[in-house]
Design an enzyme around this catalytic site. Structure first.
Site, PDB file in Angstrom:
ATOM      1  N   SER A 189     -17.088  57.003  49.367  1.00 50.86           N
ATOM      2  CA  SER A 189     -16.997  58.408  49.743  1.00 50.86           C
ATOM      3  C   SER A 189     -18.373  59.085  49.733  1.00 50.86           C
ATOM      4  O   SER A 189     -19.295  58.657  49.026  1.00 50.86           O
ATOM      5  CB  SER A 189     -16.072  59.153  48.773  1.00 50.86           C
ATOM      6  OG  SER A 189     -14.778  58.593  48.807  1.00 50.86           O
TER       7      SER A 189
HETATM    8  N1  SAM Z   1     -13.434  55.423  45.127  1.00 55.79           N
HETATM    9  C1  SAM Z   1     -14.263  54.845  46.157  1.00 55.79           C
HETATM   10  C2  SAM Z   1     -15.700  55.271  45.954  1.00 55.79           C
HETATM   11  O1  SAM Z   1     -16.160  55.174  44.869  1.00 55.79           O
HETATM   12  O2  SAM Z   1     -16.378  55.683  46.875  1.00 55.79           O
HETATM   13  C3  SAM Z   1     -13.802  55.187  47.541  1.00 55.79           C
HETATM   14  C4  SAM Z   1     -12.646  54.416  47.967  1.00 55.79           C
HETATM   15  S1  SAM Z   1     -12.110  54.475  49.616  1.00 55.79           S
HETATM   16  C5  SAM Z   1     -12.462  56.065  50.246  1.00 55.79           C
HETATM   17  C6  SAM Z   1     -10.347  54.505  49.321  1.00 55.79           C
HETATM   18  C7  SAM Z   1      -9.786  53.239  48.735  1.00 55.79           C
HETATM   19  O3  SAM Z   1      -8.386  53.442  48.492  1.00 55.79           O
HETATM   20  C8  SAM Z   1      -9.880  52.016  49.619  1.00 55.79           C
HETATM   21  O4  SAM Z   1     -10.605  51.012  48.967  1.00 55.79           O
HETATM   22  C9  SAM Z   1      -8.431  51.610  49.862  1.00 55.79           C
HETATM   23  O5  SAM Z   1      -8.238  50.218  49.955  1.00 55.79           O
HETATM   24  C10 SAM Z   1      -7.767  52.187  48.616  1.00 55.79           C
HETATM   25  N2  SAM Z   1      -6.320  52.380  48.690  1.00 55.79           N
HETATM   26  C11 SAM Z   1      -5.558  52.841  49.711  1.00 55.79           C
HETATM   27  N3  SAM Z   1      -4.252  52.865  49.349  1.00 55.79           N
HETATM   28  C12 SAM Z   1      -4.192  52.423  48.066  1.00 55.79           C
HETATM   29  C13 SAM Z   1      -3.142  52.229  47.124  1.00 55.79           C
HETATM   30  N4  SAM Z   1      -1.870  52.480  47.407  1.00 55.79           N
HETATM   31  N5  SAM Z   1      -3.466  51.761  45.905  1.00 55.79           N
HETATM   32  C14 SAM Z   1      -4.749  51.478  45.571  1.00 55.79           C
HETATM   33  N6  SAM Z   1      -5.784  51.644  46.414  1.00 55.79           N
HETATM   34  C15 SAM Z   1      -5.503  52.112  47.644  1.00 55.79           C
END
Ligand code: SAM
Length: 227
Positions: free
Chosen positions: A68
């Site tokens: 992000s």
């Molecule tokens: N937290 C991260 C950072 O430090 O920048 C950003 C992560 S990214 C924007 C969003 C993440 O959510 C992705 O890696 C995606 O695979 C995960 N995601 C989506 N649905 C999910 C779920 N139901 N459970 C766990 N992770 C999920």
């Protein structure tokens, strides 16, 4: 590990990032600002993007996912109102960066990621950056992580159609859930839910945001893809 000169260059970029992209936009919580000054974001981005690590934008991390934008990580961390010593559940570990920021802000952190490759990547990144006491779980975070519940704070870094009930019910009374909700990535609101009683929850709108889809039982269907 980058050389000494490169580490110095990244440090000055990081301090500038915090002043210009974060503090100047209104984030003022000292714990959040200190955490953003401390965590070496360049250790969490894809090596091919290392020189963009402190730019004002999200970056690709593989598997169609992103790290992000720094400002958004700070905004969400501040919204939890951490004082130190809280237990925080993060949903959407990605590359592990926001989990490290939460840890530096004083929380005990459990983080859940649904994509196995990103679980492995985040574990590697967290270890390389010196955060070995963060628990990384592979699973569907829309169901939370009951084993360590209840939590003082829960932060969701992907956007779903509704606020997952499992997450609301894994908050302590007085705890806060920060979660993007909306019908598409370009039409989401960041919502803070505060649990005020066993079955009572307050909701506040913290503004418009843009996140990858939250996929799972209480999120979107697997076929949802916006990036
Ligand atoms: N937290 C991260 C950072 O430090 O920048 C950003 C992560 S990214 C924007 C969003 C993440 O959510 C992705 O890696 C995606 O695979 C995960 N995601 C989506 N649905 C999910 C779920 N139901 N459970 C766990 N992770 C999920």
């Amino acid at each position: 590990m980058a050389g000494k000169h490169l580490e110095e260059k990244f440090k000055s970029e990081r301090l500038r990032m915090v002043e210009e992209q974060i503090a100047d936009r209104g984030v003022s919580d000292p714990k959040t600002l200190d955490a953003m000054r401390t965590v070496r974001r360049h250790l969490f981005v894809n090596p091919s993007h290392i020189y963009s690590a402190y730019e004002d934008r999200p970056l690709p991390i593989g598997q169609g996912q992103t790290i992000s934008q720094p400002y958004i990580v700070a905004l969400m961390t501040e919204a939890l109102k951490l004082r130190g010593g809280e237990t925080v559940l993060e949903i959407g570990t990605g590359c592990g960066y926001a989990a490290a920021v939460l840890k530096e802000a004083g929380a005990e952190v459990v983080t859940v990621e649904r994509i196995e490759e990103l679980v492995a990547l985040s574990k590697e990144n967290l270890k390389a950056a010196g955060y070995e006491d963060i628990k990384v779980i592979c699973g569907d975070g829309t169901l939370g992580y009951a084993e360590d519940a209840p939590y003082d704070g829960i932060v969701v870094t992907a956007g779903g159609p509704t606020i997952p009930a499992h997450l609301k019910h894994q908050l302590k009374v007085g705890g806060r859930l920060v979660v993007p909700v909306g019908p598409s990535s370009w039409n989401q609101r960041l919502v803070r839910v505060t649990r005020t009683g066993e079955e009572d929850f307050d909701e506040e709108d913290l503004g418009g945001v843009c996140f990858v889809p939250l996929i799972g039982e209480e999120g979107w269907d697997q076929s949802k893809s916006w990036v």
